[in-house]
Write an enzyme that holds these catalytic residues in place. Structure first.
Site, PDB file in Angstrom:
ATOM      1  N   CYS A 123       0.830  -1.205   0.000  1.00 24.36           N
ATOM      2  CA  CYS A 123       0.000   0.000   0.000  1.00 24.36           C
ATOM      3  C   CYS A 123       0.863   1.252   0.000  1.00 24.36           C
ATOM      4  O   CYS A 123       1.984   1.254   0.502  1.00 24.36           O
ATOM      5  CB  CYS A 123      -0.885   0.047   1.249  1.00 24.36           C
ATOM      6  SG  CYS A 123      -1.832  -1.444   1.563  1.00 24.36           S
ATOM      7  N   ASP A 124       0.305   2.317  -0.541  1.00 23.05           N
ATOM      8  CA  ASP A 124       0.942   3.617  -0.419  1.00 23.05           C
ATOM      9  C   ASP A 124      -0.126   4.694  -0.553  1.00 23.05           C
ATOM     10  O   ASP A 124      -1.137   4.486  -1.235  1.00 23.05           O
ATOM     11  CB  ASP A 124       2.027   3.830  -1.470  1.00 23.05           C
ATOM     12  CG  ASP A 124       2.881   5.045  -1.143  1.00 23.05           C
ATOM     13  OD1 ASP A 124       3.657   4.980  -0.178  1.00 23.05           O
ATOM     14  OD2 ASP A 124       2.759   6.070  -1.837  1.00 23.05           O
ATOM     15  N   GLN A 125       0.126   5.826   0.095  1.00 17.87           N
ATOM     16  CA  GLN A 125      -0.802   6.949  -0.006  1.00 17.87           C
ATOM     17  C   GLN A 125      -0.036   8.222  -0.338  1.00 17.87           C
ATOM     18  O   GLN A 125       1.012   8.494   0.234  1.00 17.87           O
ATOM     19  CB  GLN A 125      -1.574   7.139   1.299  1.00 17.87           C
ATOM     20  CG  GLN A 125      -2.676   8.193   1.195  1.00 17.87           C
ATOM     21  CD  GLN A 125      -3.488   8.301   2.472  1.00 17.87           C
ATOM     22  OE1 GLN A 125      -2.953   8.550   3.531  1.00 17.87           O
ATOM     23  NE2 GLN A 125      -4.801   8.085   2.356  1.00 17.87           N
ATOM     24  N   ALA A 144      -3.137   3.698  -2.943  1.00 13.69           N
ATOM     25  CA  ALA A 144      -2.891   2.586  -3.857  1.00 13.69           C
ATOM     26  C   ALA A 144      -2.730   1.288  -3.084  1.00 13.69           C
ATOM     27  O   ALA A 144      -2.157   1.273  -1.989  1.00 13.69           O
ATOM     28  CB  ALA A 144      -1.627   2.858  -4.675  1.00 13.69           C
TER      29      ALA A 144
END
Length: 199
Positions: free
Chosen positions: A75-77, A112
């Site tokens: 995950c990434d933000q 994401a």
């Protein structure tokens, strides 16, 4: 089907969202130099969406190398206001500066998620939320940072909507789970279609 699930993130909020949804999973934190990857992608004029997606995949790929038989969720933000990308603030002064830049403006949170398995990415999604921040006074923002620093220091943009940060906003367009850093509904739909979760 009974797939082992591994979350490639140290985020307690993401883990809590998955636990609340009834998932059984392990946590294995990805060791990625996010700042270097982000800087390289920005130098190539990558879009915020592509940066979030690339970082999520890289984290999933790194952890999948240690857990080759598992489904690994990376995950990434990213917080973007126009072409500008915001990182987690390193000091209270930086947090205040970020909030002053965002106030009275619209920005986007892009969350994401990539599922890696069988040696390749199997699924990916980037959720987008549009947020409208009210024109808060310097006095309020200064007090907000002082009251909430221990919590907001871990958040891009220096606010948490699930806490007092909700008072900074006049409108939010998009999915609440995406605000928290995980496009949960889309992720659960994929795992259900795959047969990992019962339908």
């Amino acid at each position: 089907m009974s797939d082992q699930i591994v979350l490639a993130s140290g985020s307690e909020i993401r883990a809590q969202l998955l636990r609340n949804a009834g998932l059984d999973f392990d946590v294995s934190i990805a060791r990625v130099d996010e700042d270097a990857v982000r800087a390289s992608l920005l130098a190539e004029t990558a879009s915020p969406r592509d940066i979030a997606d690339t970082l999520a995949e890289l984290k999933a790929q790194r952890v999948a190398a240690r857990h080759p038989d598992a489904l690994v969720i990376g995950c990434d933000q990213i917080l973007a206001m126009g072409p500008r990308i915001f990182n987690k603030p390193e000091t209270p002064a930086e947090a205040l500066s970020q909030l002053q830049s965002l106030r009275g403006q619209k920005h986007q949170l892009l969350s994401a998620a990539v599922i890696y398995g069988e040696g390749k990415p199997l699924w990916r999604h980037v959720g987008i939320v549009r947020l409208h921040m009210r024109d808060a006074s310097d006095a309020y923002l200064t007090d907000y940072v002082a009251r909430n620093w221990d919590s907001i220091r871990h958040s891009v943009g220096a606010y948490k909507l699930e806490e007092e940060g909700v008072r900074l906003f006049t409108r939010i367009e998009g999915d609440y789970f995406t605000v928290l850093g995980l496009p949960l509904l889309e992720l659960l739909s994929y795992l259900t279609l795959r047969g990992t979760l019962p339908s």
